[in-house]
Write an enzyme that holds these catalytic residues in place. Structure first.
Site, PDB file in Angstrom:
ATOM      1  N   HIS A 197       1.067  -1.127   0.040  1.00 23.20           N
ATOM      2  CA  HIS A 197      -0.105  -0.096   0.040  1.00 23.20           C
ATOM      3  C   HIS A 197       0.952   1.206  -0.073  1.00 23.20           C
ATOM      4  CE1 HIS A 197      -3.065   2.914   0.846  1.00 23.20           C
ATOM      5  NE2 HIS A 197      -3.913   1.805   0.757  1.00 23.20           N
ATOM      6  N   ARG A 200      -2.319   1.274  -7.329  1.00 20.88           N
ATOM      7  CA  ARG A 200      -1.596   1.244  -6.273  1.00 20.88           C
ATOM      8  C   ARG A 200      -0.151   0.924  -6.337  1.00 20.88           C
ATOM      9  NH1 ARG A 200      -5.154  -1.779  -1.836  1.00 20.88           N
ATOM     10  NH2 ARG A 200      -6.359   0.161  -1.662  1.00 20.88           N
ATOM     11  N   HIS A 208       0.592  -4.986   2.264  1.00 23.73           N
ATOM     12  CA  HIS A 208      -0.523  -4.726   2.526  1.00 23.73           C
ATOM     13  C   HIS A 208      -1.572  -5.760   2.034  1.00 23.73           C
ATOM     14  CE1 HIS A 208      -4.322  -2.476   3.347  1.00 23.73           C
ATOM     15  NE2 HIS A 208      -4.763  -2.424   1.815  1.00 23.73           N
TER      16      HIS A 208
END
Ligand SMILES: Cc1cc2nc3c(=O)[nH]c(=O)nc-3n(C[C@H](O)[C@H](O)[C@H](O)COP(=O)(O)OP(=O)(O)OC[C@H]3O[C@@H](n4cnc5c(N)ncnc54)[C@H](O)[C@@H]3O)c2cc1C
Length: 529
Positions: A235, A281, A342
């Site tokens: 992330h 991302r 993440h």
């Protein structure tokens, strides 16, 4: 030693496990084992929301295309189409269960936008969607007479028929009651792994402590196929502060207009992607990693100071409060952020109903690899996957016939003693997480991966000796699993001689047609160490 019999054993109490439990309890007894408290899940930490086509200006085709684009050639189109089309009904099911999602003035779901999405389609409860979903699921489960939850019960290993006969099936699990130290044998018609992700494999992560990849490791040990473990999502924006352990700053902040800046206030994302701060991302995480390496700064900054302060405080109250506690008023100054591990896109390979290749064993939610995410997950598609597969697996298990050997062996401790060297666990845990960050992080190379491979071999030997010599504890169970999962990430990364989705290596910076396929690992010759 206790033997417990049930129809369905669910390991894990996040969105996937509890959705399965509620659906399957309509036709059988469900036992949910969860290794800490029932709400100690990644689900509870989810901020942004759940992606589903519920807006008038959105379409299934658009959600499918966004998912396929981000998945970078490895999503299974039929799986994506199925999840996208079934998604909205599952979100309504959650709302009917009592989950309070934000609504607009006429009572329709208020839809947020996140990176990689070309429409507003993220259903949310302010910036604490996961906690609200977890609350609603737990209260429904508590009211259901056919479901029993055992907190502080950690599954150690799956029960495999292969240890008794030629049949490869699974018939339950050995489960450690962390409060008493007793190991129970749970026998079930179907065993459902809903154990979440493996973010704890890395020293910097947005994940809760529960995310040690237990389900993936347990499944692999009894011969289940594990796929795409090289695709670890980092992330881009986790709060950078010495006192903020794993605190995520949601992508929705960029969706609402937040801008990424360097320490000198300049923007940089236009140099990496046409969607700038709203790029997918993996692109943003790599861009930040690159900028940090070039500038030598500790963090970049997410700036929402140009947005209306009332709106920011109302839409992101959790983030605004947490940052303020740490001395950052998000309405007045940019938020320092860095990337962190993440989401695990890989996991136990399943079919469209959550079935693994081991009869009687299912995997759902983040612990599975269904074909939805491919080489990179589109934001807010994972809660959706947990809902859809929880429900689908609950239908599929109806057909499971009971299987068990005539005499089930109880858990044997032999002459294991209490651990006299707990420091071994702490040190090994720390070492794995640090070298995984350095060698298997956002930017990789064959040389770095080989270094990690040499280290993990030695560490796993040491951990295995420790595991057999001493009485089993939750920490050693998790460390043994974490080490195996790290090994699987390393082996998968070594096999992929290209850069695609979340896997980026300096040695092969481009995508190659020969690798447009899943990386599948399994132990055909019996269980590993
Ligand atoms: C900070 C954060 C924000 C996120 N935001 C979003 C978002 O906005 N939208 C989105 O779609 N996704 C988001 N995600 C990802 C999403 O939250 C997870 O992928 C999803 O919640 C996983 O659900 P799950 O049911 O598979 O696992 P989890 O919710 O992680 O539950 C796993 C369960 O398994 C238990 N368990 C694990 N091992 C064992 C064992 N050996 N024995 C017994 N129990 C065990 C755990 O204790 C836990 O109860 C976010 C993740 C994080 C960390």
């Amino acid at each position: 030693m206790a033997v417990i019999e049930t129809d369905y054993l669910v390991i894990g109490s996040g969105i996937a496990g509890l959705t399965f439990a509620l659906r399957a309890a309509e036709h059988g007894r469900v036992l949910v084992c969860t290794k800490r408290g029932s709400s100690d899940t990644a689900t509870s930490w989810a901020q942004g929301g759940i992606a589903a086509v519920l807006g008038g200006d959105d379409s299934y085709e658009s959600h499918v295309e966004d998912t396929l684009t981000v998945g970078d050639g490895l999503c299974q189109r039929d799986v994506v189409e199925m999840v996208v089309r079934e998604g909205p009904a599952h979100v309504r099911w959650l709302a009917d269960l009592g989950a309070q999602f934000d609504r607009d003035a006429v009572g329709e779901f208020e839809l947020g936008r996140e990176g990689g999405h070309h429409a507003r389609r993220v259903i949310h409860h302010k910036d604490t969607t996961g906690a609200e979903v977890q609350r609603a699921l737990i209260s429904a489960v508590a009211a259901h007479g056919n479901i029993k939850i055992l907190d502080d019960h950690i599954a150690i290993d799956l029960l495999s028929m292969a240890k008794y006969s030629g049949d490869p099936g699974c018939f339950g699990a050995y489960v450690l009651d962390a409060r008493t130290g007793e190991v129970q044998t749970v026998i079930a018609r179907a065993t459902v792994l809903a154990t979440g992700g493996a973010g704890k494999t890395y020293v910097y992560t947005s994940n809760p402590d529960t995310a040690s990849g237990d389900g993936i490791a347990m499944a692999y040990r009894i011969g289940a196929r594990v796929a795409n473990m090289e695709f670890v999502q980092f992330h881009p924006t986790v709060l950078y502060h010495p006192h903020a352990k794993s605190f995520l700053v949601t992508e929705a902040m960029r969706g609402e207009g937040g801008i990424l800046r360097l320490a000198d206030g300049s923007e940089f994302m236009h140099r990496y992607h046409e969607m700038k701060s709203l790029a997918p991302r993996d692109v943003v995480a790599r861009a930040i990693d690159n900028e940090l390496k070039m500038t030598g700064e500790n963090s970049v900054f997410l700036d929402v100071t140009h947005l209306d302060a009332e709106f920011v405080r109302g839409r992101f109250p959790n983030i605004a409060d947490r940052c303020l506690e740490l001395g950052v008023d998000v309405t007045a100054s940019p938020i320092p952020v860095v990337p962190a591990a993440h989401y695990m896109c890989g996991g136990v390979a399943t079919d469209a109903e959550g079935r693994t290749n081991i009869p009687g064993l299912y995997a759902i939610g983040e612990t599975s690899c269904t074909g939805l995410h491919g080489a990179c997950r589109l934001a807010s598609n994972s809660l959706l996957e947990g809902l859809v597969y929880g429900a689908r697996a609950a239908e599929a298990v109806r057909d499971e016939a009971p299987r068990r050997p005539p005499k089930v062996r109880p858990w044997m401790s032999y002459d294991a003693t209490d651990s006299d060297d707990a420091i071994v666990v702490a040190l090994n845990w720390d070492e794995i997480r640090r070298f995984m960050w350095s060698y298997l992080g956002i930017v990789r190379s064959d040389k770095r991966i080989e270094r990690a491979r040499r280290r993990i071999g030695l560490l796993r030997q040491e951990i295995t000796e420790y595991y057999w010599d001493f009485k089993v504890t939750p920490h050693i169970v998790e460390l043994r699993n974490l080490a195996l999962v790290a090994h699987l990430i390393i082996d998968s990364a070594l096999q992929r001689k290209e850069s695609r989705g979340l896997h980026y290596t300096l040695d092969y910076p481009d995508k190659r047609a020969a690798f447009e396929k899943d990386t599948v690992l399994e132990y055909p010759g019996g269980p590993p160490l």
